[in-house]
Each structure stands twice: as C-alpha cells, then as structure tokens.
Design a protein around this motif. Structure first.
Motif, PDB file in Angstrom:
ATOM      1  N   VAL A 180      -8.187  16.881  -9.307  1.00  0.00           N
ATOM      2  CA  VAL A 180      -7.233  16.952  -8.198  1.00  0.00           C
ATOM      3  C   VAL A 180      -7.825  16.398  -6.907  1.00  0.00           C
ATOM      4  O   VAL A 180      -7.129  15.741  -6.123  1.00  0.00           O
ATOM      5  N   SER A 181      -9.100  16.623  -6.682  1.00  0.00           N
ATOM      6  CA  SER A 181      -9.735  16.244  -5.411  1.00  0.00           C
ATOM      7  C   SER A 181      -9.945  14.741  -5.263  1.00  0.00           C
ATOM      8  O   SER A 181     -10.292  14.267  -4.190  1.00  0.00           O
ATOM      9  N   GLN A 182      -9.783  13.977  -6.345  1.00  0.00           N
ATOM     10  CA  GLN A 182      -9.976  12.519  -6.397  1.00  0.00           C
ATOM     11  C   GLN A 182     -11.444  12.097  -6.296  1.00  0.00           C
ATOM     12  O   GLN A 182     -11.738  10.908  -6.126  1.00  0.00           O
ATOM     13  N   ILE A 183     -12.393  13.037  -6.445  1.00  0.00           N
ATOM     14  CA  ILE A 183     -13.802  12.622  -6.385  1.00  0.00           C
ATOM     15  C   ILE A 183     -14.227  11.912  -7.665  1.00  0.00           C
ATOM     16  O   ILE A 183     -15.296  11.285  -7.688  1.00  0.00           O
ATOM     17  N   PHE A 237      -5.721   2.629 -10.830  1.00  0.00           N
ATOM     18  CA  PHE A 237      -5.673   4.046 -10.501  1.00  0.00           C
ATOM     19  C   PHE A 237      -4.231   4.519 -10.357  1.00  0.00           C
ATOM     20  O   PHE A 237      -3.872   5.610 -10.816  1.00  0.00           O
ATOM     21  N   ALA A 238      -3.385   3.719  -9.722  1.00  0.00           N
ATOM     22  CA  ALA A 238      -1.991   4.115  -9.518  1.00  0.00           C
ATOM     23  C   ALA A 238      -1.288   4.341 -10.853  1.00  0.00           C
ATOM     24  O   ALA A 238      -0.535   5.309 -11.020  1.00  0.00           O
ATOM     25  N   MET A 244       0.016  11.110  -0.728  1.00  0.00           N
ATOM     26  CA  MET A 244      -0.489  10.672   0.569  1.00  0.00           C
ATOM     27  C   MET A 244      -1.957  10.271   0.473  1.00  0.00           C
ATOM     28  O   MET A 244      -2.382   9.266   1.064  1.00  0.00           O
ATOM     29  N   ASN A 245      -2.740  11.047  -0.265  1.00  0.00           N
ATOM     30  CA  ASN A 245      -4.168  10.760  -0.393  1.00  0.00           C
ATOM     31  C   ASN A 245      -4.416   9.428  -1.090  1.00  0.00           C
ATOM     32  O   ASN A 245      -5.354   8.702  -0.753  1.00  0.00           O
ATOM     33  N   THR A 246      -3.567   9.093  -2.060  1.00  0.00           N
ATOM     34  CA  THR A 246      -3.715   7.812  -2.755  1.00  0.00           C
ATOM     35  C   THR A 246      -3.391   6.650  -1.823  1.00  0.00           C
ATOM     36  O   THR A 246      -4.079   5.622  -1.830  1.00  0.00           O
ATOM     37  N   LEU A 278       0.840  -1.193   0.000  1.00  0.00           N
ATOM     38  CA  LEU A 278       0.000   0.000   0.000  1.00  0.00           C
ATOM     39  C   LEU A 278       0.878   1.246   0.000  1.00  0.00           C
ATOM     40  O   LEU A 278       2.030   1.214   0.432  1.00  0.00           O
ATOM     41  N   GLY A 279       0.313   2.375  -0.441  1.00  0.00           N
ATOM     42  CA  GLY A 279       1.020   3.643  -0.380  1.00  0.00           C
ATOM     43  C   GLY A 279       2.301   3.630  -1.193  1.00  0.00           C
ATOM     44  O   GLY A 279       2.366   3.032  -2.266  1.00  0.00           O
ATOM     45  N   ASP A 280       3.329   4.309  -0.684  1.00  0.00           N
ATOM     46  CA  ASP A 280       4.584   4.428  -1.416  1.00  0.00           C
ATOM     47  C   ASP A 280       5.276   3.091  -1.637  1.00  0.00           C
ATOM     48  O   ASP A 280       6.140   2.976  -2.508  1.00  0.00           O
TER      49      ASP A 280
END
Length: 509
Positions: free
Chosen positions: A387-390, A336-337, A299-301, A284-286
């Motif tokens: 940008v907001s990821q909505i 998505f990544a 960070m949000n991803t 997950l994450g980085d």
C-alpha cells in the motif's frame, strides 16, 4: 509572446507537484487551470510513505505530517459490532521514516502545494483553459482562453496534461483510454459527527448493507464518509442528497451525524491510456490512469508520475541529457499503472461485490482472517509494503542495471537507520549521487571528485545488512532516489559507461 519551458495543464496535486519539482530544479514552468479556485472538496485522503519520502526533497514531509492525521488502527465491523482491529501506527517500522498511514485531505494538500509553489514565484493561472495545441519544430504552440474570454497563443518546449480523467490533452492527442466503469455509485461526505467510530481511527463496515468507511480527519469529530449507493437510487445519482443515501451502514457503525459540510456522488472507473507520451506532450495522473479508490493509490501515483517526469525534463532542458531520456517516462510509469489498476480492481471487487456468497466472505471469513493476518509481522509488513508504494520499482527497464546485496537496479533505495545516522539524509538533494556502504576504491573517489558527482561513503554497520544493502560495492542513485546501478565492484568506469550509453552529461538537475 509568452514562452515557458513546460506548460502544465491542470493544477491538482499532480500538476502542482510537477511545477514544484521543475521550479526546484531551475526550470520555468507555467501552470493553468480552468477552475476559479483550488479544490474545496476532494476524495483523495491518504499520503503514502513513498510520497512522504520524496517530499523530503522539497521540505514538505514535516508539514504534511504536522497538518494531517496519523491513523492508529483500522477497525472492521459486522452487524453493528467491531470484530477485528488492525494496528497501523507502526505497521512499517524499520522500513521507512514514515511507518504509518497519514491522512491529509486533497483540498488541504493542494493549498500547501500552492503556497510552496508561490515561494518560487509561480502562481496558478485560474479561469484559463487550453483550447488547442500543436507541435512545432522545436516545441509546442498552444492556444489558451483567458479569464476575460480573450485568446492567447503561447509557446513551450513541452506540454504536460495533468487535467484529470476527462483530459483535454489526451483527447487532443487522440490517445485511447481503454477500461471500464464500475456499476456502483459512490458518495463522499465530509461530516461533523460523534459515536464510537469517531476515535481517530479508520472504521469499515463489512456487512450486507451498503459499503461504508469512516476516515478520521484532523480535529475533533471530523471525518470523511465514503460509501456505496445501491438499488434504484443509483439511477438518480446526480440528484442524490445525503438524506437519500442508506442509513443502514451509518447506523451499523453507530455514526451520529451533527453536520454535513459537503456531499457528492461519483462513479469509479478503471482505465489506462494507451500512451503516456506523444512527441512533446505527456499525460500524468488521472489523465493517464484512473482506478478504484482501494488502498488510497490514485493521488500518490499521479505525484509519482510528476516526480519521475520532472527530473528527466529538467535534465533535458538544462542540456544535461539527450532528449531520448524522456522515452523512459512512459516505459516506467505505464507498467506500474497497469499493474495498479489490476490490483485495485481485485480489492474493489471483493469489497463491493453483492450476493449471498460475497456477504458470507465479508461477514464470516474476513473477520476471522484479518486478526490472524494482523498477528503475523510478515503479513503486516507485506500489506504496508504494497500500500505504501515503497515496493514500486523499475527493474528490468532501460535505466536500471545490476544487483548488489538484495537490491536491484530500479529499486527504491532501502532505508537504513540506527543510532549512528540515516542513509536517506543525502537524498534530500535531487541530484545523481553515489552511495557506498563499507569501503570504496581511490579510483572511485577521484572519479567522482573530477566529475562533480556526489559520493557518500558510509562505514559498514549491521543496519545496512538488515536493510539488504551490499557491502563495498556501490549504488548509483537517480535524482528521484531510485537505484540506477547496483554494483558489487568499485570501478567508476561502470558509471561512466552508463552515463554515456544513456546520453547523460550532467549530474545535477
């Protein structure tokens, strides 16, 4: 022997959010980190609207907004003068309860998450490292090195690698991490300063000089500077001090430095792991994806990864779903990544490109286009949605089906708000639920009561049509508030077949 449901490696925002959501859903999580304390410096600043929406499930959103800073506008400078201003305070109005850009530094963010996690009786185990792990028949056996140097063998049902770009978990799994590294060296500095750019707004220098952005922080005269280091200085990035970075961009933005609280340099990578899951271990994450800081997505991803995986692990561990539900984590998040890395790469390349043509585009074309874009509501809305990821969605993926109104299975449920209420209010509960906008059948009501599946029926209002919601059908919502089924009929057998097909037996985490 120490046994947990999920062993989490890494206590950055991704790992902390995963531990929080699991704890909220009644799952025993253990979280370790090799560092002695939580971060005191950080690069991640923006908390996007989609993250704030999801944080409502843990009553975190208000705290982030109160402790952070809402950015009123972004300003663009050329040759020492502001040339364009993009209002941000209501840029997403009507789309989300959080229609603004929120700045909340990662170090402060982590402290808030740790405090909330401790309320569940879970503490981060510091100075503790993962040395090795292996999958056994019914779980994971891991060897940890404890603060006193002793080794401990512990057991867990699943392991989550949230341990950053140099992930020990990813390396142990021998998972490829293809991509590359940008040539530019970046610096980040937390400063106390003054000048026209210290007005609580975001300021970006578009000039031929080194790139520089001034991000406002809560409190008077506080800001985060993020800039590039070019020419021969980049060869000695590890030993650079703040005094060594170019003063040209700082002077262009009329920044008068009073105190540098901390300073560091770093390289930017763009990589996505070949797999986000191997057996009972997840990335997950980085540890799974790294990309440029353009747009404040990183960070949000990672937080999105954590929430996606948390409800699925909780369902499986509680006996509410078959283990194959976990296959959908990689399917949904890796797509998505990959898209995100490609998108941020294009933006990053434009902002940091060198040469006469690049300078002309930034100093002549961009100042002309930005005000034009800002004058059109659709342009502002497109920017915010991205940008907001909505707009992040899981369309055409295994857990998504149907279309009703303008909403597809896999979409984030659109927000609809007027004087009569807010359709996001029921989403504070992280469980499966059904939403109906208009009327529904007696069969649907009876089936939902019988199976203890929450049903929320909203009287039809113009706000729902404006949001793109369909009338008199239904939306089956996942615990992470994405639409599982968008359906125009009101037949509960559609839901019954869906759950049976995906091996889901219980509707609560």
């Amino acid at each position: 022997m120490h046994r947990s449901d999920v062993l989490i490696i890494g206590a950055g925002p991704t790992g902390l959010v995963l531990a929080l959501w699991l704890s909220r859903l009644g799952i025993h999580a253990r979280i370790i980190d090799k560092t002695s304390t939580s971060g005191t410096t950080s690069r991640a600043l923006a908390v996007q609207a989609r993250t704030l929406e999801l944080y409502r499930q843990l009553d975190l959103s208000d705290s982030v907004v109160q402790q952070g800073h809402c950015v009123e506008a972004a300003n663009f400078w050329v040759k020492g003068e502001p040339v364009a201003r993009l209002p941000l305070s209501r840029i997403g109005e009507g789309l989300t309860p959080y229609a603004f850009l929120e700045i909340f530094p990662q170090d402060e963010h982590e402290r808030l998450l740790i405090k909330r996690l401790e309320a569940f009786g879970v503490s981060v185990e510091r100075d503790t490292e993962l040395e090795a792990f292996e999958e056994t028949g019914d779980g994971i056996s891991a060897t940890l090195r404890l603060p006193d140097g002793q080794r401990e063998t512990c057991q867990a049902c699943y392991l989550a690698g949230c341990d950053g770009a140099r992930s020990v978990v990813r390396k142990a799994l021998d998972t490829g991490f293809p991509g590359g590294t940008y040539q530019q060296i970046f610096y980040v500095a937390d400063v106390q300063a003054s000048g026209p750019t210290f007005n609580g707004e975001l300021h970006v220098d578009l000039d031929e000089a080194d790139f520089l952005a001034v991000f406002p922080l809560a409190g008077s005269g506080r800001a985060r500077l993020i800039g590039t280091v070019r020419d021969e200085r980049a060869e000695h990035a590890e030993t650079l001090r703040f005094e060594d970075v170019s003063s040209r961009a700082i002077e262009h933005l009329k920044v008068q430095i009073e105190q540098v609280n901390w300073f560091s340099t770093y390289r930017v990578h763009h990589r996505v792991a070949d797999h986000f899951r191997t057996g009972r271990a997840f990335l997950l994450g980085d540890a799974a994806h790294v990309h440029s800081p353009a747009g404040g997505q990183g960070m949000n991803t990672g937080i999105g990864d954590a929430i996606n995986l948390a409800w699925k692990l909780a369902a499986v561990l509680s006996g509410g779903a078959e283990a194959r539900l976990l296959d959908t984590y990689e399917t949904e998040r890796i797509a998505f990544a990959r898209k995100l890395v490609a998108t941020t790469d294009r933006v990053f390349t434009f902002v940091t490109a060198e040469g006469r043509m690049a300078d002309l585009l930034r100093t002549r074309l961009a100042p002309f286009l930005i005000p034009k874009m800002a004058s059109f509501e659709r342009s502002r809305e497109f920017l915010f949605r991205t940008v907001s990821q909505i707009t992040l969605n899981y369309r055409r993926m295994p857990l998504s089906m149907g279309v009703a109104g303008h909403v597809h299975g896999g979409d984030r449920l659109p927000w609809a708000h007027d004087g009569e209420g807010d359709n996001f209010e029921p989403l504070k509960s992280p469980n499966w639920q059904v939403h109906v906008y208009g009327d529904t059948s007696d069969e649907m009501i009876a089936w939902c009561i019988e199976h203890h599946l929450p049903l929320h029926v909203f009287d039809w209002r113009p706000a729902f049509e404006t949001a793109g919601l369909g009338r008199n059908g239904f939306y089956l919502l996942r615990p992470d508030t994405y639409v599982a089924i968008a359906e125009t009929c009101s037949d509960p057998k559609v839901i019954e077949r869906y759950f049976k097909h995906h091996g889901i037996r219980s509707f609560f985490g």
